[in-house]
Design an enzyme around this catalytic site. Structure first.
Site, PDB file in Angstrom:
ATOM      1  N   SER A  40       0.852  -1.193   0.000  1.00  0.00           N
ATOM      2  CA  SER A  40       0.000   0.000   0.000  1.00  0.00           C
ATOM      3  C   SER A  40       0.879   1.230   0.000  1.00  0.00           C
ATOM      4  O   SER A  40       1.698   1.423   0.907  1.00  0.00           O
ATOM      5  CB  SER A  40      -0.890   0.015   1.245  1.00  0.00           C
ATOM      6  OG  SER A  40      -1.385   1.320   1.434  1.00  0.00           O
TER       7      SER A  40
ATOM      8  N   HIS B  13      -1.342  -1.302  -4.196  1.00  0.00           N
ATOM      9  CA  HIS B  13      -2.615  -0.951  -3.553  1.00  0.00           C
ATOM     10  C   HIS B  13      -2.665   0.561  -3.302  1.00  0.00           C
ATOM     11  O   HIS B  13      -1.734   1.139  -2.723  1.00  0.00           O
ATOM     12  CB  HIS B  13      -2.711  -1.717  -2.234  1.00  0.00           C
ATOM     13  CG  HIS B  13      -3.995  -1.568  -1.502  1.00  0.00           C
ATOM     14  ND1 HIS B  13      -5.120  -2.309  -1.802  1.00  0.00           N
ATOM     15  CD2 HIS B  13      -4.342  -0.778  -0.459  1.00  0.00           C
ATOM     16  CE1 HIS B  13      -6.099  -1.983  -0.966  1.00  0.00           C
ATOM     17  NE2 HIS B  13      -5.667  -1.046  -0.146  1.00  0.00           N
TER      18      HIS B  13
ATOM     19  N   ASP C 132      -4.833   3.636  -1.656  1.00  0.00           N
ATOM     20  CA  ASP C 132      -5.880   3.934  -0.669  1.00  0.00           C
ATOM     21  C   ASP C 132      -6.423   5.338  -0.865  1.00  0.00           C
ATOM     22  O   ASP C 132      -5.714   6.326  -0.655  1.00  0.00           O
ATOM     23  CB  ASP C 132      -5.304   3.801   0.747  1.00  0.00           C
ATOM     24  CG  ASP C 132      -5.103   2.351   1.125  1.00  0.00           C
ATOM     25  OD1 ASP C 132      -6.058   1.571   0.999  1.00  0.00           O
ATOM     26  OD2 ASP C 132      -3.976   1.989   1.536  1.00  0.00           O
TER      27      ASP C 132
ATOM     28  N   MET D  30      -9.056   8.125   0.323  1.00  0.00           N
ATOM     29  CA  MET D  30      -9.855   8.501   1.505  1.00  0.00           C
ATOM     30  C   MET D  30     -10.377   9.922   1.358  1.00  0.00           C
ATOM     31  O   MET D  30      -9.666  10.794   0.848  1.00  0.00           O
ATOM     32  CB  MET D  30      -9.000   8.397   2.766  1.00  0.00           C
ATOM     33  CG  MET D  30      -8.316   7.055   2.948  1.00  0.00           C
ATOM     34  SD  MET D  30      -7.485   6.958   4.539  1.00  0.00           S
ATOM     35  CE  MET D  30      -6.569   5.415   4.329  1.00  0.00           C
TER      36      MET D  30
ATOM     37  N   HIS E 245      -8.588   1.118  -3.676  1.00  0.00           N
ATOM     38  CA  HIS E 245      -9.492   0.887  -2.547  1.00  0.00           C
ATOM     39  C   HIS E 245     -10.156   2.216  -2.201  1.00  0.00           C
ATOM     40  O   HIS E 245      -9.513   3.113  -1.639  1.00  0.00           O
ATOM     41  CB  HIS E 245      -8.651   0.346  -1.370  1.00  0.00           C
ATOM     42  CG  HIS E 245      -9.403   0.147  -0.104  1.00  0.00           C
ATOM     43  ND1 HIS E 245      -8.767  -0.043   1.109  1.00  0.00           N
ATOM     44  CD2 HIS E 245     -10.732   0.078   0.162  1.00  0.00           C
ATOM     45  CE1 HIS E 245      -9.665  -0.206   2.055  1.00  0.00           C
ATOM     46  NE2 HIS E 245     -10.861  -0.115   1.515  1.00  0.00           N
TER      47      HIS E 245
ATOM     48  N   MET F 239     -12.221   4.440  -0.112  1.00  0.00           N
ATOM     49  CA  MET F 239     -12.831   4.656   1.209  1.00  0.00           C
ATOM     50  C   MET F 239     -13.503   6.022   1.167  1.00  0.00           C
ATOM     51  O   MET F 239     -13.074   6.978   1.820  1.00  0.00           O
ATOM     52  CB  MET F 239     -11.742   4.588   2.292  1.00  0.00           C
ATOM     53  CG  MET F 239     -11.277   3.164   2.546  1.00  0.00           C
ATOM     54  SD  MET F 239      -9.692   3.076   3.409  1.00  0.00           S
ATOM     55  CE  MET F 239      -8.590   3.229   2.013  1.00  0.00           C
TER      56      MET F 239
ATOM     57  N   MET G  54     -11.441  -5.921   5.703  1.00  0.00           N
ATOM     58  CA  MET G  54     -10.622  -4.982   6.471  1.00  0.00           C
ATOM     59  C   MET G  54     -10.263  -5.634   7.799  1.00  0.00           C
ATOM     60  O   MET G  54     -11.144  -6.055   8.556  1.00  0.00           O
ATOM     61  CB  MET G  54     -11.376  -3.675   6.727  1.00  0.00           C
ATOM     62  CG  MET G  54     -11.680  -2.847   5.480  1.00  0.00           C
ATOM     63  SD  MET G  54     -10.238  -2.492   4.462  1.00  0.00           S
ATOM     64  CE  MET G  54      -9.191  -1.594   5.628  1.00  0.00           C
TER      65      MET G  54
ATOM     66  N   ASP H 296      -6.707  -6.486   4.411  1.00  0.00           N
ATOM     67  CA  ASP H 296      -6.117  -5.152   4.387  1.00  0.00           C
ATOM     68  C   ASP H 296      -6.079  -4.568   5.796  1.00  0.00           C
ATOM     69  O   ASP H 296      -7.119  -4.301   6.387  1.00  0.00           O
ATOM     70  CB  ASP H 296      -6.965  -4.267   3.457  1.00  0.00           C
ATOM     71  CG  ASP H 296      -6.351  -2.893   3.261  1.00  0.00           C
ATOM     72  OD1 ASP H 296      -5.240  -2.646   3.745  1.00  0.00           O
ATOM     73  OD2 ASP H 296      -7.018  -2.065   2.600  1.00  0.00           O
TER      74      ASP H 296
HETATM   75  C1  DX5 Z   1      -6.256   1.356   5.860  1.00  0.00           C
HETATM   76  C2  DX5 Z   1      -5.841   1.105   4.439  1.00  0.00           C
HETATM   77  C3  DX5 Z   1      -4.749   0.133   4.306  1.00  0.00           C
HETATM   78  C4  DX5 Z   1      -3.454   0.583   4.922  1.00  0.00           C
HETATM   79  C5  DX5 Z   1      -2.741  -0.614   5.426  1.00  0.00           C
HETATM   80  O1  DX5 Z   1      -7.378   2.135   5.875  1.00  0.00           O
HETATM   81  O2  DX5 Z   1      -6.943   0.623   3.682  1.00  0.00           O
HETATM   82  O3  DX5 Z   1      -4.546  -0.265   2.956  1.00  0.00           O
HETATM   83  O4  DX5 Z   1      -2.603   1.252   4.029  1.00  0.00           O
HETATM   84  O5  DX5 Z   1      -1.632  -0.198   6.140  1.00  0.00           O
HETATM   85  P1  DX5 Z   1      -0.923  -1.162   7.187  1.00  0.00           P
HETATM   86  O6  DX5 Z   1      -0.440  -2.345   6.407  1.00  0.00           O
HETATM   87  O7  DX5 Z   1       0.169  -0.312   7.717  1.00  0.00           O
HETATM   88  O8  DX5 Z   1      -1.937  -1.548   8.220  1.00  0.00           O
HETATM   89 ZN    ZN Z   2      -6.542  -0.282   1.651  1.00  0.00          ZN
END
Ligand code: DX5
Ligand code: ZN
Length: 232
Positions: free
Chosen positions: A9, A34, A36, A38, A67, A69, A138, A185
């Site tokens: 990620s 990956h 993320d 947000m 992903h 969010m 998750m 994840d």
């Molecule tokens: C959390 C994200 C993850 C995050 C994982 O909301 O969706 O993808 O980057 O990070 P680690 O591996 O550090 O938990």
């Molecule tokens: Zn993620």
């Protein structure tokens, strides 16, 4: 058991050197990248959008796994697909019309996934499981990297695997998709990887375990793969 895929990620990468960080993951043996996304509404944090996803796309030939969010993800599906996302996952918790959104993702040319918060039971998506390419479980509350893995998630992965296996048995899965892959994840590292893999996870997202590793990205990926039971 199918081959485990490691998906670093970029949330934990150095954003000032993003292309380099992505290339480092690819050279180090990553399978997917990956991304993320947000929005400061569905989750408290704000990260990146389609423009940065495009920069990731341009830096690698690996599949880009986005992903989302974000609330109202249907407003942005085409933008992320156009930016080069190969996989797009939306959260069940923000999609009252999930069937329609999955269709939209496929129409946009990406493979479709659904992500579930830790408090959302896997049974909530039972009626739509046969439509899915990817199920993202998750294993932390979404919003931040570096959180502690929620141990109870292992049972959830196992239940998901059993539900998916049940679909296979009845031939209920969408004709144009091979099967639904389970991704985990959050908080995945060499200590938590063995349990989730044993339970049925096939894609391991890892942010801090990869980009925060003292010995570098390549060593981290090898370590994760070895912990997951694959070749190192
Ligand atoms: C959390 C994200 C993850 C995050 C994982 O909301 O969706 O993808 O980057 O990070 P680690 O591996 O550090 O938990
Ligand atoms: Zn993620």
């Amino acid at each position: 058991m199918s081959r485990i895929r490691i998906a670093p990620s970029i949330l934990s990468a150095d954003f000032g050197r993003l292309a380099e960080e992505v290339k480092r993951a690819e050279e180090g043996g990553a399978d997917w990248i990956h991304v993320d996304v947000m929005d400061g509404h569905f989750v408290p944090n704000i990260t990146i959008g389609p423009a940065v996803t495009r920069a990731v796309r341009d830096a690698t030939s690996l599949p880009v796994d986005v992903h989302l969010m974000i609330e109202g993800p249907e407003r942005y599906i085409e933008a992320f697909a156009d930016a080069g996302a190969d996989w797009i996952s939306v959260h069940h918790e923000v999609c009252p019309h999930l069937h329609r959104v999955l269709d939209q993702i496929r129409q946009a040319g990406a493979r479709c996934g659904v992500a579930l918060n830790p408090s959302t039971p896997v049974e909530a998506i039972h009626e739509i499981l046969h439509e899915l390419d990817l199920l993202v479980i998750m294993t932390v509350n979404p919003g931040f990297g570096g959180q502690r893995f929620i141990a109870h998630s292992i049972d959830k992965v196992r239940r998901a695997r059993d539900l998916i296996a049940g679909l296979g048995a009845t031939g209920a899965h969408r004709a144009d998709a091979s099967s639904c892959v389970i991704e985990v994840d959050g908080g995945v590292d060499r200590t938590t990887a063995p349990g989730v893999v044993e339970a049925g996870a096939e894609v391991l997202v890892a942010g801090s375990a990869v980009y925060g590793h003292d010995d570098g990205v390549s060593a981290a990926i090898q370590e994760l793969r070895a912990a997951a039971g694959g070749e190192s």
